[in-house]
Scaffold this motif. Structure first.
Motif, mmCIF file in Angstrom:
data_model
loop_
_atom_site.group_PDB
_atom_site.id
_atom_site.type_symbol
_atom_site.label_atom_id
_atom_site.label_comp_id
_atom_site.label_asym_id
_atom_site.label_seq_id
_atom_site.Cartn_x
_atom_site.Cartn_y
_atom_site.Cartn_z
ATOM 1 N N GLY A 228 0.894 -63.140 20.642
ATOM 2 C CA GLY A 228 0.466 -64.392 20.040
ATOM 3 C C GLY A 228 -0.283 -64.142 18.744
ATOM 4 O O GLY A 228 -0.368 -63.004 18.271
ATOM 5 N N SER A 231 -4.174 -68.066 18.594
ATOM 6 C CA SER A 231 -4.338 -69.513 18.756
ATOM 7 C C SER A 231 -3.923 -69.960 20.155
ATOM 8 O O SER A 231 -3.134 -69.307 20.840
ATOM 9 C CB SER A 231 -3.490 -70.270 17.725
ATOM 10 O OG SER A 231 -2.111 -70.130 18.017
ATOM 11 N N ALA A 232 -4.449 -71.117 20.579
ATOM 12 C CA ALA A 232 -4.076 -71.675 21.883
ATOM 13 C C ALA A 232 -2.591 -71.999 21.928
ATOM 14 O O ALA A 232 -1.931 -71.806 22.966
ATOM 15 C CB ALA A 232 -4.910 -72.923 22.153
ATOM 16 N N ALA A 233 -2.035 -72.473 20.811
ATOM 17 C CA ALA A 233 -0.606 -72.810 20.781
ATOM 18 C C ALA A 233 0.249 -71.582 21.039
ATOM 19 O O ALA A 233 1.248 -71.643 21.788
ATOM 20 C CB ALA A 233 -0.255 -73.429 19.424
ATOM 21 N N SER A 234 -0.107 -70.441 20.444
ATOM 22 C CA SER A 234 0.669 -69.225 20.679
ATOM 23 C C SER A 234 0.493 -68.731 22.110
ATOM 24 O O SER A 234 1.421 -68.178 22.705
ATOM 25 C CB SER A 234 0.277 -68.132 19.679
ATOM 26 O OG SER A 234 -1.030 -67.618 19.946
ATOM 27 N N TYR A 236 0.122 -70.672 24.666
ATOM 28 C CA TYR A 236 0.984 -71.561 25.469
ATOM 29 C C TYR A 236 2.429 -71.052 25.445
ATOM 30 O O TYR A 236 3.068 -70.929 26.495
ATOM 31 C CB TYR A 236 0.918 -72.979 24.901
ATOM 32 C CG TYR A 236 1.717 -74.007 25.673
ATOM 33 C CD1 TYR A 236 1.103 -74.834 26.607
ATOM 34 C CD2 TYR A 236 3.084 -74.158 25.462
ATOM 35 C CE1 TYR A 236 1.828 -75.789 27.309
ATOM 36 C CE2 TYR A 236 3.824 -75.093 26.161
ATOM 37 C CZ TYR A 236 3.182 -75.911 27.084
ATOM 38 O OH TYR A 236 3.911 -76.837 27.784
ATOM 39 N N ARG A 237 2.919 -70.734 24.254
ATOM 40 C CA ARG A 237 4.311 -70.272 24.141
ATOM 41 C C ARG A 237 4.510 -68.950 24.877
ATOM 42 O O ARG A 237 5.501 -68.769 25.601
ATOM 43 C CB ARG A 237 4.685 -70.112 22.668
ATOM 44 C CG ARG A 237 4.777 -71.426 21.908
ATOM 45 C CD ARG A 237 5.385 -71.219 20.526
ATOM 46 N NE ARG A 237 4.534 -70.399 19.668
ATOM 47 C CZ ARG A 237 3.587 -70.882 18.870
ATOM 48 N NH1 ARG A 237 3.371 -72.202 18.816
ATOM 49 N NH2 ARG A 237 2.872 -70.078 18.102
ATOM 50 N N THR A 240 4.366 -69.382 28.701
ATOM 51 C CA THR A 240 5.592 -70.014 29.207
ATOM 52 C C THR A 240 6.671 -68.969 29.436
ATOM 53 O O THR A 240 7.378 -68.984 30.464
ATOM 54 C CB THR A 240 6.087 -71.081 28.207
ATOM 55 O OG1 THR A 240 5.088 -72.093 28.069
ATOM 56 C CG2 THR A 240 7.386 -71.720 28.679
ATOM 57 N N GLN A 256 -9.013 -68.193 23.385
ATOM 58 C CA GLN A 256 -8.241 -69.316 22.853
ATOM 59 C C GLN A 256 -6.804 -69.271 23.363
ATOM 60 O O GLN A 256 -6.245 -70.295 23.772
ATOM 61 C CB GLN A 256 -8.262 -69.308 21.319
ATOM 62 C CG GLN A 256 -9.534 -69.843 20.705
ATOM 63 C CD GLN A 256 -10.659 -68.813 20.696
ATOM 64 O OE1 GLN A 256 -10.456 -67.646 21.036
ATOM 65 N NE2 GLN A 256 -11.843 -69.245 20.326
ATOM 66 N N GLY A 260 -4.452 -71.822 26.078
ATOM 67 C CA GLY A 260 -3.051 -72.204 25.999
ATOM 68 C C GLY A 260 -2.281 -71.784 27.239
ATOM 69 O O GLY A 260 -1.386 -72.505 27.700
ATOM 70 N N SER A 263 -2.864 -74.213 30.025
ATOM 71 C CA SER A 263 -2.086 -75.424 29.774
ATOM 72 C C SER A 263 -0.622 -75.213 30.100
ATOM 73 O O SER A 263 0.044 -76.107 30.660
ATOM 74 C CB SER A 263 -2.245 -75.835 28.307
ATOM 75 O OG SER A 263 -1.559 -77.042 28.051
ATOM 76 N N ALA A 264 -0.080 -74.031 29.788
ATOM 77 C CA ALA A 264 1.320 -73.731 30.116
ATOM 78 C C ALA A 264 1.538 -73.715 31.616
ATOM 79 O O ALA A 264 2.582 -74.181 32.121
ATOM 80 C CB ALA A 264 1.710 -72.390 29.508
#
Length: 343
Positions: A228, A231-234, A236-237, A240, A256, A260, A263-264
């Motif tokens: 990642g 970041s939280a977005a990375s 999450y990806r 997943t 962080q 994510g 959340s995933a």
């Protein structure tokens, strides 16, 4: 309306060295000795002068002091990633430690992947007469660039690629990663994934190394790794993808990205920690308030800042590692019997 007159005597005049000397009942040379921290002064005299300075709200001219003493009493901080929690907190810790010793601090930010930007930042600090530098720059390229520069002033680093570098291994990232991984293994997890930070960051590569070292100690395979960008977005990806590959636990390179990952797991209808255990790194102030509260690795950033400044100022001739601590909260638990994240 007329412009203010630069010679207008109606404005209050700032107190001078001579004013302080008069109130304290000493010579102006004695006041200068206090300002320059001269060792020959009696403490009672020093305290009398300091009291007069407080009474008059006296503010010494830093430039004049530097010229008169040939010392700037300024420490430069080279920073390349002030937005992330760890580096930003490290900068604050170094600044606090420097000010406690009577030094001011100037920060120069650089692009950690651009040697010219690093060179410009270092020269900027040198031109300001910094007595030394503390380098808060986690990218490998920064240490390479510094090794190729002749900056002429001492520096220490909070991250170092080897034990010979100044300030080496202030943070023992490998040990922290092993603590996190060992915790998951002790709970009974055998298929453990890792979300690593960017490969050009020393912190990320050392945490990945610690993860793999600990798995090898227990005879487990090298694990499943995704990368990642902190970041939280990375996170999450990456989580997943790891969930789809059947892991029952994930060690995440920072908190962080761990947010994510949680959340995933929720999006995949998995319970944390019932179906998936998650460990972060850094122990950001919000980590205790994640849902669930996050198990993570804490580093004593304040202590590392104090040690770096002490090493730079010659108060210490060694920079032993600041050992990390595993903070166990509610995001980790033993795996369900016979259960994997895919079931």
């Amino acid at each position: 309306m007329t412009a203010p007159d630069d010679n207008d005597d109606s404005r209050p005049r700032a107190a001078s060295v001579f004013d302080v000397a008069k109130v304290a009942g000493v010579s102006h040379q004695t006041v200068s000795r206090v300002l320059n921290d001269h060792p020959s002064l009696r403490d009672a005299t020093r305290q009398k002068v300091l009291a007069a300075m407080r009474e008059l709200n006296y503010r010494p001219n830093a430039a004049a002091r530097a010229l008169s003493s040939s010392r700037s009493r300024m420490i430069g901080i080279l920073s390349t990633s002030s937005g992330e929690y760890g580096p930003a907190s490290s900068v604050a810790a170094v600044e606090t430690a420097a000010r406690a010793r009577g030094y001011s601090v100037t920060i120069a930010n650089a692009d950690g992947l651009d040697p010219r930007s690093i060179d410009e930042a270092v020269n900027h600090l040198a031109n300001l007469s910094a007595e030394g530098l503390v380098v808060v720059a986690p990218q490998t390229q920064v240490l390479v660039a510094l090794s190729e520069l002749s900056i002429g002033i001492p520096f220490v680093t909070l991250q170092a690629a080897d034990s010979d570098a100044p300030g080496a291994r202030q943070f023992d990232q490998v040990v922290g990663a092993r603590l996190a991984t060992a915790h998951l293994v002790a709970l009974g997890h055998r298929r453990i994934g890792h979300i690593a930070g960017p490969s050009e960051w020393l912190d990320a590569s050392q945490r990945l190394a610690g993860f793999r070292e600990e798995l090898a100690v227990h005879g487990l395979d090298a694990g499943v790794v995704e990368t990642g960008d902190w970041s939280a977005a990375s996170g999450y990806r990456a989580a997943t993808e790891l969930i789809s590959r059947g892991v029952s636990a994930i060690f995440v390179g920072n908190d962080q990205m761990a947010l994510g990952a949680v959340s995933a797991a929720t999006a995949a209808y998995l319970d944390v920690p019932g179906d998936l255990s998650i460990v972060g790194f850094d122990d950001v102030p919000e980590a205790a308030f994640y849902r669930p509260p996050l198990t993570t690795v804490r580093q004593d950033l304040a202590e590392a800042g104090r040690r770096a400044v002490a090493l730079l100022l010659g108060e210490s001739d060694a920079a032993p590692s600041v050992h990390p601590e595993l903070i166990v909260r509610a995001s980790t638990a033993p795996p369900r019997s016979g259960h994997t994240a895919l079931e």
